[in-house]
Design an enzyme around this catalytic site. Structure first.
Site, PDB file in Angstrom:
ATOM      1  N   ASP A   1       3.778   7.947   4.974  1.00 18.10           N
ATOM      2  CA  ASP A   1       3.969   9.343   4.845  1.00 18.10           C
ATOM      3  C   ASP A   1       4.667   9.910   3.589  1.00 18.10           C
ATOM      4  OD1 ASP A   1       6.308   8.034   5.487  1.00 18.10           O
ATOM      5  OD2 ASP A   1       7.067   9.729   6.943  1.00 18.10           O
TER       6      ASP A   1
ATOM      7  N   TRP B   1       8.726   5.967   8.832  1.00 15.74           N
ATOM      8  CA  TRP B   1       9.939   5.608   9.673  1.00 15.74           C
ATOM      9  C   TRP B   1       9.877   4.244  10.398  1.00 15.74           C
ATOM     10  CZ3 TRP B   1      13.194  10.905  11.335  1.00 15.74           C
ATOM     11  CH2 TRP B   1      13.055  11.582  10.308  1.00 15.74           C
TER      12      TRP B   1
ATOM     13  N   GLY C   1       7.061  -9.534   7.386  1.00 17.84           N
ATOM     14  CA  GLY C   1       7.781  -8.209   7.544  1.00 17.84           C
ATOM     15  C   GLY C   1       7.567  -7.730   8.878  1.00 17.84           C
ATOM     16  N   GLN C   2       8.441  -6.615   9.071  1.00 14.00           N
ATOM     17  CA  GLN C   2       8.485  -5.842  10.299  1.00 14.00           C
ATOM     18  C   GLN C   2       7.051  -5.698  11.162  1.00 14.00           C
ATOM     19  OE1 GLN C   2      11.701  -2.704  10.996  1.00 14.00           O
ATOM     20  NE2 GLN C   2      10.564  -1.873   9.228  1.00 14.00           N
TER      21      GLN C   2
ATOM     22  N   TYR D   1       8.188   4.882  -5.084  1.00 14.87           N
ATOM     23  CA  TYR D   1       7.263   4.233  -4.032  1.00 14.87           C
ATOM     24  C   TYR D   1       6.125   4.689  -3.672  1.00 14.87           C
ATOM     25  CZ  TYR D   1       6.811   2.727   1.007  1.00 14.87           C
ATOM     26  OH  TYR D   1       6.254   2.695   2.214  1.00 14.87           O
TER      27      TYR D   1
HETATM   28  N1  LIG Z   1       9.457   0.668   6.593  1.00 13.34           N
HETATM   29  C1  LIG Z   1       9.086   1.831   6.672  1.00 13.34           C
HETATM   30  O1  LIG Z   1       9.850   2.705   6.996  1.00 13.34           O
HETATM   31  C2  LIG Z   1       7.586   2.413   6.438  1.00 13.34           C
HETATM   32  C3  LIG Z   1       7.451   3.676   6.510  1.00 13.34           C
HETATM   33  C4  LIG Z   1       6.040   4.196   5.905  1.00 13.34           C
HETATM   34  C5  LIG Z   1       4.830   3.217   5.943  1.00 13.34           C
HETATM   35  N2  LIG Z   1       5.238   1.881   5.758  1.00 13.34           N
HETATM   36  C6  LIG Z   1       4.487   0.708   5.259  1.00 13.34           C
HETATM   37  O2  LIG Z   1       4.189  -0.100   6.484  1.00 13.34           O
HETATM   38  C7  LIG Z   1       3.900  -1.292   5.934  1.00 13.34           C
HETATM   39  C8  LIG Z   1       4.681  -2.278   6.619  1.00 13.34           C
HETATM   40  O3  LIG Z   1       5.812  -2.256   6.373  1.00 13.34           O
HETATM   41  P1  LIG Z   1       7.114  -2.966   6.904  1.00 13.34           P
HETATM   42  O4  LIG Z   1       8.208  -1.948   7.444  1.00 13.34           O
HETATM   43  O5  LIG Z   1       6.524  -4.003   7.820  1.00 13.34           O
HETATM   44  O6  LIG Z   1       7.904  -3.682   5.670  1.00 13.34           O
HETATM   45  P2  LIG Z   1       8.657  -4.793   5.258  1.00 13.34           P
HETATM   46  O7  LIG Z   1       9.360  -5.362   6.635  1.00 13.34           O
HETATM   47  O8  LIG Z   1       9.350  -4.320   4.215  1.00 13.34           O
HETATM   48  O9  LIG Z   1       7.753  -6.143   5.341  1.00 13.34           O
HETATM   49  C9  LIG Z   1       6.934  -6.071   3.843  1.00 13.34           C
HETATM   50  C10 LIG Z   1       6.507  -7.703   3.585  1.00 13.34           C
HETATM   51  O10 LIG Z   1       5.631  -7.503   2.657  1.00 13.34           O
HETATM   52  C11 LIG Z   1       6.209  -8.686   1.805  1.00 13.34           C
HETATM   53  N3  LIG Z   1       5.696  -8.586   0.265  1.00 13.34           N
HETATM   54  C12 LIG Z   1       6.171  -7.852  -0.679  1.00 13.34           C
HETATM   55  N4  LIG Z   1       5.523  -7.938  -1.695  1.00 13.34           N
HETATM   56  C13 LIG Z   1       4.448  -8.836  -1.410  1.00 13.34           C
HETATM   57  C14 LIG Z   1       3.415  -9.373  -2.227  1.00 13.34           C
HETATM   58  N5  LIG Z   1       3.399  -9.222  -3.702  1.00 13.34           N
HETATM   59  N6  LIG Z   1       2.864 -10.275  -1.635  1.00 13.34           N
HETATM   60  C15 LIG Z   1       2.841 -10.469  -0.371  1.00 13.34           C
HETATM   61  N7  LIG Z   1       3.648 -10.047   0.398  1.00 13.34           N
HETATM   62  C16 LIG Z   1       4.580  -9.085  -0.225  1.00 13.34           C
HETATM   63  C17 LIG Z   1       7.750  -8.666   1.777  1.00 13.34           C
HETATM   64  O11 LIG Z   1       8.222  -9.887   1.539  1.00 13.34           O
HETATM   65  P3  LIG Z   1       9.834  -9.889   0.789  1.00 13.34           P
HETATM   66  O12 LIG Z   1      10.610  -9.251   1.927  1.00 13.34           O
HETATM   67  O13 LIG Z   1       9.871 -11.402   0.490  1.00 13.34           O
HETATM   68  O14 LIG Z   1       9.687  -8.922  -0.473  1.00 13.34           O
HETATM   69  C18 LIG Z   1       7.887  -8.225   3.437  1.00 13.34           C
HETATM   70  O15 LIG Z   1       8.038  -9.801   4.031  1.00 13.34           O
HETATM   71  C19 LIG Z   1       3.973  -1.151   4.493  1.00 13.34           C
HETATM   72  O16 LIG Z   1       2.577  -0.697   3.978  1.00 13.34           O
HETATM   73  C20 LIG Z   1       4.736   0.086   4.335  1.00 13.34           C
HETATM   74  O17 LIG Z   1       4.444   0.533   2.990  1.00 13.34           O
HETATM   75  C21 LIG Z   1       6.708   1.393   5.945  1.00 13.34           C
END
Ligand SMILES: NC(=O)c1ccc[n+]([C@@H]2O[C@H](COP(=O)([O-])OP(=O)(O)OC[C@H]3O[C@@H](n4cnc5c(N)ncnc54)[C@H](OP(=O)(O)O)[C@@H]3O)[C@@H](O)[C@H]2O)c1
Length: 294
Positions: free
Chosen positions: A103, A151, A12-13, A126
């Site tokens: 958040d 974000w 992921g990101q 979510y």
């Molecule tokens: N993105 C935002 O704006 C945002 C905002 C606030 C908080 N966050 C939090 O920040 C953290 C990182 O987010 P991010 O932006 O890096 O998200 P992301 O780019 O969507 O990456 C999440 C990764 O987790 C993987 N994943 C999903 N379900 C899984 C499972 N059961 N076992 C193992 N891997 C799994 C996904 O794989 P697939 O793609 O194959 O499903 C993806 O590679 C998360 O906890 C998120 O809730 C994100």
């Protein structure tokens, strides 16, 4: 002495930026979803045994906020059940866990930045599933860390910045909501904060991290257009109109205000986060460097 960390959600990101910013003395065992599904306790146990990790960073999550409204089970497995299992497995082996939350656990009704101890009240599936996940992690025992952020964007994967750049290149005009306020967070700065928190052996609990400053999605879109043109990533300008979220209905309701109070982590790390515009500029350079090197 070498330190070992197991990174879940490495694809992921945040996962990608954690790998990029890894301090040299940490050995990082990166597992994307295909290598380790955090909803599977056997896979968690094997990964912990194989790697002998002293820390686990959980960057894995079901992050599709609107899709979560119809795939409640998927959101629950990834955001609540999985983190709980991970925490349990870490606790029984004396491994420390750093877990990421959001958040969106808040309802946005509070008129000042949300501190780690403010009362959550998520508006959608979510946010509910993430809140359940952080509660499961903190209830397990041991000394886990939870970082809430918001974000998030980076050059990896899909996010608001990359969507805006695509739409601005394709369209003459677009509308962006102006009545949702928060703070953008470059995943690289968040990754650095995660490593710093681990290095300083932070006490268990909830910490808030985002970039500094405050803006609406509309402000953010204007800044993306301005900086992307300045940096030569965009060679045309689209008209950007502010709209109300009433005029842009989405399956999930989002908080109108989700600014995070970062004073706890600032005191601990002895440094503030950088302003979101500076971070956006840096991310766009990163994106440009990647494009020119391809
Ligand atoms: N993105 C935002 O704006 C945002 C905002 C606030 C908080 N966050 C939090 O920040 C953290 C990182 O987010 P991010 O932006 O890096 O998200 P992301 O780019 O969507 O990456 C999440 C990764 O987790 C993987 N994943 C999903 N379900 C899984 C499972 N059961 N076992 C193992 N891997 C799994 C996904 O794989 P697939 O793609 O194959 O499903 C993806 O590679 C998360 O906890 C998120 O809730 C994100």
């Amino acid at each position: 002495m070498s330190h070992r960390v197991l990174l879940c959600g490495a694809g992921g990101q945040l996962g990608q930026e954690l790998l990029f910013t890894r301090p040299g003395h940490w050995e990082c065992f990166a597992r994307d979803r295909t290598a380790l599904d955090i909803a599977d306790p056997d896979q968690i146990a094997s990964a912990l045994e194989e790697t002998g990790a002293q820390w686990v960073i959980n960057a894995a999550a079901f992050t599709a906020v609107d899709a979560a409204e119809t795939d409640r089970d998927g959101a629950w497995q990834g955001n609540a059940v999985g983190p709980g299992q991970l925490a349990e497995a870490c606790y029984t082996r004396g491994v420390r866990l750093l877990h990421i939350s959001t958040d969106f656990v808040f309802d946005g009704e509070q008129g000042r930045p949300y501190g780690p101890d403010d009362v959550p009240n998520p508006l959608g599936v979510y946010g509910h599933s993430k809140l359940e996940g952080e509660r499961a992690v903190l209830a397990t025992g041991g000394d886990p860390l939870v970082i809430r952020t918001g974000w998030v964007y980076s050059r990896h994967g899909g996010n608001f910045v990359k969507t805006m750049l695509r739409l601005m290149a394709e369209r003459d005009a677009l509308s962006v909501v102006e009545d949702q306020v928060g703070t953008p967070t470059w995943a690289r700065g968040l990754a650095e904060a995660c490593w710093d928190l681990i290095e300083c052996k932070a006490a268990s609990g909830i910490y808030h991290w985002s970039d500094a400053g405050v803006c609406s999605w509309y402000d953010f879109a204007l800044a993306i257009a301005e900086l992307a043109q300045e940096q030569g990533l965009l060679d045309r300008s689209a008209e950007i109109t502010p709209i109300s979220s009433r005029d842009y209905p989405t399956p999930a309701q989002r908080p109108a205000y989700s600014v995070l109070d970062k004073s706890r982590i600032r005191q601990l790390l002895g440094r503030p986060s950088r302003h979101w515009r500076m971070q956006l500029k840096a991310m766009l350079s990163d994106l440009q460097n990647k494009e020119t090197s391809n």
